[in-house]
Design an enzyme around this catalytic site. Sequence first.
Site, PDB file in Angstrom:
ATOM      1  CD  GLU A  42      -2.984   2.090  -3.033  1.00 53.33           C
ATOM      2  OE1 GLU A  42      -4.032   2.749  -3.041  1.00 53.33           O
ATOM      3  OE2 GLU A  42      -1.940   2.498  -2.468  1.00 53.33           O
ATOM      4  CD  GLU A  71      -7.504   5.180  -4.094  1.00 50.31           C
ATOM      5  OE1 GLU A  71      -6.715   4.584  -3.336  1.00 50.31           O
ATOM      6  OE2 GLU A  71      -8.400   5.947  -3.693  1.00 50.31           O
ATOM      7  CG  HIS A  85      -3.281   9.396   0.138  1.00 47.37           C
ATOM      8  ND1 HIS A  85      -3.992  10.275   0.940  1.00 47.37           N
ATOM      9  CD2 HIS A  85      -4.038   8.273   0.085  1.00 47.37           C
ATOM     10  CE1 HIS A  85      -5.110   9.712   1.348  1.00 47.37           C
ATOM     11  NE2 HIS A  85      -5.162   8.492   0.835  1.00 47.37           N
ATOM     12  CG  HIS A 129      -1.837   1.089   1.375  1.00 49.26           C
ATOM     13  ND1 HIS A 129      -1.832   1.956   2.437  1.00 49.26           N
ATOM     14  CD2 HIS A 129      -2.847   1.481   0.568  1.00 49.26           C
ATOM     15  CE1 HIS A 129      -2.805   2.827   2.299  1.00 49.26           C
ATOM     16  NE2 HIS A 129      -3.441   2.565   1.171  1.00 49.26           N
ATOM     17  CG  ASP A 153      -3.459   6.748  -3.493  1.00 53.82           C
ATOM     18  OD1 ASP A 153      -4.347   5.942  -3.798  1.00 53.82           O
ATOM     19  OD2 ASP A 153      -2.909   6.791  -2.383  1.00 53.82           O
TER      20      ASP A 153
END
Length: 277
Positions: A35, A118, A50, A8, A37
């Site tokens: 993962e 994401e 993020h 993450h 963002d």
Amino acid sequence: MIEQIFAHRGASAGFPEHTRAAYLQALADGADGVEGDLHLTADGALVLIHDDTLDRTSNGSGPVGAHTLEELCGLDFTSWKGARIPPEYGRVGEQLLTLDGLLDILAGAGREMALALEFKYGELFDPALVDAALEALGARGWSAARSMAGKVQVSFMSFHPEAVKYLSGHVPAAMLCQLLQYAETGAGRELLANGEALLDDGAAHLAGPGVAYLRANPGNAARWLAAGRTLRVWTVDTAEDLQLCLDAGVAEVTTNRPAAIRAMLGRAPSAGGRRPA
Ligand code: G3P
Ligand code: CA
């Protein structure tokens, strides 16, 4: 059975999130995927950050989208975390990553890697971010048919149902994840209901609840499993939360601590892995 462990924001327990160091550590820890963002800079570059603003994770301030890539590259995205960056993980000025930079790191893994991208939005969806990412991926050979960019399998995620709906016109449902954040009331609850409907309808085949959502809604998770959806749960850092996932039939977990989750699952430590100082 847990089939995939995603790091993450990289291995972000030990290193500053979304940095080169965090992603290199994720590879060393044996993560199956990472993962991240995405945000757009003022000059249209795709960067891994993020928050909408720079204040929490850098020595800059204000909206990410109000700065050019060159301006962001001049910032320090590491010191806020207080972790030493080993020289082999790059200089401070090399820690901010673009999507291309992250794909280069994953391409150098020497094994197949998964990338869960994401797309971050406030209340309003704007396709520009998705369009820019699909263009960047296309330039690296990605196509919807296999959703691979070289040896990197790319999946797409958002909390925003409008983004998921838009993505469903461009990427395979098997690679599309509707993220779900536990909410009891208000705008968050409305967003959630729309996202749940997209999973029921089959627009997205990856269901992405947070741990709190999974704990509160085991029936929804079971229904999606029975309908052939895959559960990808965030952010799973403890033995208790991992057990919750195992009991619920979760196949993919996203964690800040990939090496620890590997160990809890009884997977051998990754060869060549180094631990954060
Ligand atoms: O993987 C999904 C998870 O990252 C969503 O929450 O706030 O950490 O982006 P957040
Ligand atoms: Ca995220």
